[in-house]
Scaffold this motif. Structure first.
Motif, mmCIF file in Angstrom:
data_model
loop_
_atom_site.group_PDB
_atom_site.id
_atom_site.type_symbol
_atom_site.label_atom_id
_atom_site.label_comp_id
_atom_site.label_asym_id
_atom_site.label_seq_id
_atom_site.Cartn_x
_atom_site.Cartn_y
_atom_site.Cartn_z
ATOM 1 N N HIS A 122 -6.342 0.489 8.769
ATOM 2 C CA HIS A 122 -5.661 -0.691 8.218
ATOM 3 C C HIS A 122 -4.280 -0.854 8.851
ATOM 4 N N PHE A 123 -3.591 0.264 9.051
ATOM 5 C CA PHE A 123 -2.230 0.238 9.598
ATOM 6 C C PHE A 123 -2.199 -0.341 11.017
ATOM 7 N N GLU A 182 -9.078 5.529 6.541
ATOM 8 C CA GLU A 182 -9.113 4.135 6.089
ATOM 9 C C GLU A 182 -7.724 3.500 6.152
ATOM 10 N N ASP A 183 -6.707 4.238 5.722
ATOM 11 C CA ASP A 183 -5.335 3.719 5.760
ATOM 12 C C ASP A 183 -4.838 3.583 7.192
ATOM 13 N N LEU A 212 -2.512 10.480 7.849
ATOM 14 C CA LEU A 212 -2.980 9.364 7.030
ATOM 15 C C LEU A 212 -4.500 9.420 6.892
ATOM 16 N N LYS A 262 0.834 -1.194 0.000
ATOM 17 C CA LYS A 262 0.000 0.000 0.000
ATOM 18 C C LYS A 262 0.876 1.254 0.000
ATOM 19 N N GLU A 263 0.364 2.307 -0.589
ATOM 20 C CA GLU A 263 1.112 3.559 -0.659
ATOM 21 C C GLU A 263 1.447 4.091 0.736
ATOM 22 N N SER A 264 0.494 3.994 1.664
ATOM 23 C CA SER A 264 0.727 4.484 3.030
ATOM 24 C C SER A 264 1.821 3.675 3.715
ATOM 25 N N GLU A 265 1.873 2.361 3.462
ATOM 26 C CA GLU A 265 2.915 1.521 4.052
ATOM 27 C C GLU A 265 4.286 1.879 3.481
#
Length: 441
Positions: free
Chosen positions: A349-350, A345-346, A342, A304-307
């Protein structure tokens, strides 16, 4: 709620007033003139008709007594008139302000009537001690440089906001529990924490009405996020409350509300940290280089982009740690900014425990903070000048966030153990006291 509901009939206000001033009121309604009393007669010998005896009107009597135009005894749940005739006793709704203090019969051991409308004391002796401990040494170190606000302004407004008061007591109790190993204080801390969060959620739903309330909510988030440090599985809540401080601060800023905290957000805090940060030592090269190697192993797992953003910031932090403590600290601040902004939603998930990559990133973030302790101590340099006699504790308690690592290391899938090797090592070194200062010894 009717304050008189389920009150025994012989404890009604009217009955008690009668019993305290006169003899107990007879329950029979058949009256006869005493034999020694002469009956009043007219001149022609006929008996004079007595006028109806007046009585004080009852404005809170039941409907049946009002229809019968008789004085209601107001016994609850059924008055004498209704009980005698097996009628359903119904009452008009009244405001609390119409009801005077209820006086119940004192117990034999007490000669002072009890007023059930009086609320229980807000503070206990323990609460006073916790409140004092918070002011003396347990208040948060953030926002940096705001010691006077935490020890003066915040305590002065706390009694007006339950969420703030409970958050302060929770942090104080957790601090005592960590320093003295008191399990009862740990339970007390969690009890206050639950009450603080419940009350804060209600206040957030109602919206920020005044700047004082906004500052109370902001201080509550700071206190609760610092309390999260003492909770083994509290990393997710820690990050959530950091996001909460930003949300409340942003709302206050849009509403042009005054902040009690000085320079609470952004790089303005570097003004307080700068001098001490320049003196921060380098972390032992073996530790910082091991961090780099560990991070370089699992980059391909981030999809994922956030990860990828969080991973990249962690790797940059580790690489800067080899050569510059100041640069590594600035990367740490940027990492905090990332998860603060963030998308929801991200972020969810994180921090999801089922997300193994998220746990891997969180474990390396916590481990990096633990080895950077001599650098992040710069944030407390000003605090130490204000409170030179502040208590210190043994190495295993000076870094309570090691509990986050222990929690994150539970139930690691066998095929992922390899990527947690370094963070598992950091956990063991901290528990042994070998990383008590953040510098490998």
């Amino acid at each position: 709620m009717n304050l008189l509901q389920n009150t025994p009939s012989d404890d009604s206000p009217e009955t008690l007033r009668a019993s305290s001033q006169f003899a107990i009121t007879p329950q029979s309604h058949q009256w006869r003139s005493p034999p020694d009393v002469d009956t009043a007669r007219s001149d022609d010998g006929s008996v004079k008709k007595r006028g109806r005896k007046g009585h004080t009107k009852s404005r809170t009597g039941c409907f049946n007594c009002k229809r019968a135009r008789i004085k209601c005894k107001e016994n609850r749940p059924s008055c004498d008139y209704c009980a005698h005739r097996d009628l359903k006793c119904e009452w008009p709704e009244i405001q609390i302000t119409q009801v005077g203090p209820l006086i119940r019969r004192p117990s034999p051991a007490s000669s002072i009537p009890v007023n059930p409308q009086s609320p229980p004391p807000v503070f206990t002796i323990q609460d006073f001690r916790l409140f004092n401990h918070f002011i003396q040494s347990a208040y948060p170190s953030h926002p940096v440089g705001n010691d006077a606000v935490w020890t003066h302004e915040i305590p002065s407004i706390a009694p007006n906001y339950d969420f703030l008061l409970h958050a302060m007591l929770a942090l104080a109790a957790a601090d005592i529990s960590a320093k003295k190993g008191d399990p009862e204080m740990k339970v007390t801390a969690m009890s206050h924490r639950v009450k603080a969060i419940e009350s804060l959620n209600k206040a957030i739903d109602d919206g920020i009405k005044t700047f004082i309330q906004g500052n109370a909510m902001l201080a509550t988030c700071f206190a609760l996020l610092f309390h999260s440090v003492f909770i083994a599985d509290g990393l997710g809540e820690y990050m959530s409350f950091i996001r909460g401080t930003l949300a409340i601060g942003t709302k206050m800023g849009y509403s042009r509300m005054k902040f009690l905290f000085v320079k609470a957000f952004g790089d303005e805090q570097l003004e307080f940290i700068g001098p001490a940060l320049k003196l921060a030592p380098l972390v032992h090269s073996d530790v910082s280089r091991a961090a780099c190697r560990a991070l370089e192993k699992f980059g391909f797992l981030c999809e994922k982009e956030s990860e990828l953003l969080l991973y990249g910031r962690l790797l940059s932090m580790a690489r800067n740690l080899v050569t510059s403590s100041q640069d590594a600290y600035m990367e740490l601040r940027k990492y905090y900014s990332l998860f603060m902004f963030l998308p929801q939603e991200d972020f969810v998930h994180f921090i999801n425990p089922a997300n193994v990559v998220g746990k891997l990133l969180q474990a390396h973030f916590v481990a990096m903070q633990l080895i950077m302790t001599p650098i992040t101590n710069s944030e407390r340099a000003h605090r130490q000048l204000v409170n030179p006699d502040e208590e210190t504790s043994d190495p295993t308690r000076s870094n309570p966030t090691v509990g986050w690592l222990t929690s994150l290391h539970s139930n690691i899938p066998p095929d992922m153990i390899e990527y947690f090797r370094w963070t598992l090592w950091v956990e063991q070194e901290v528990l042994k006291g070998r990383l008590s200062t953040g510098v490998y010894e």
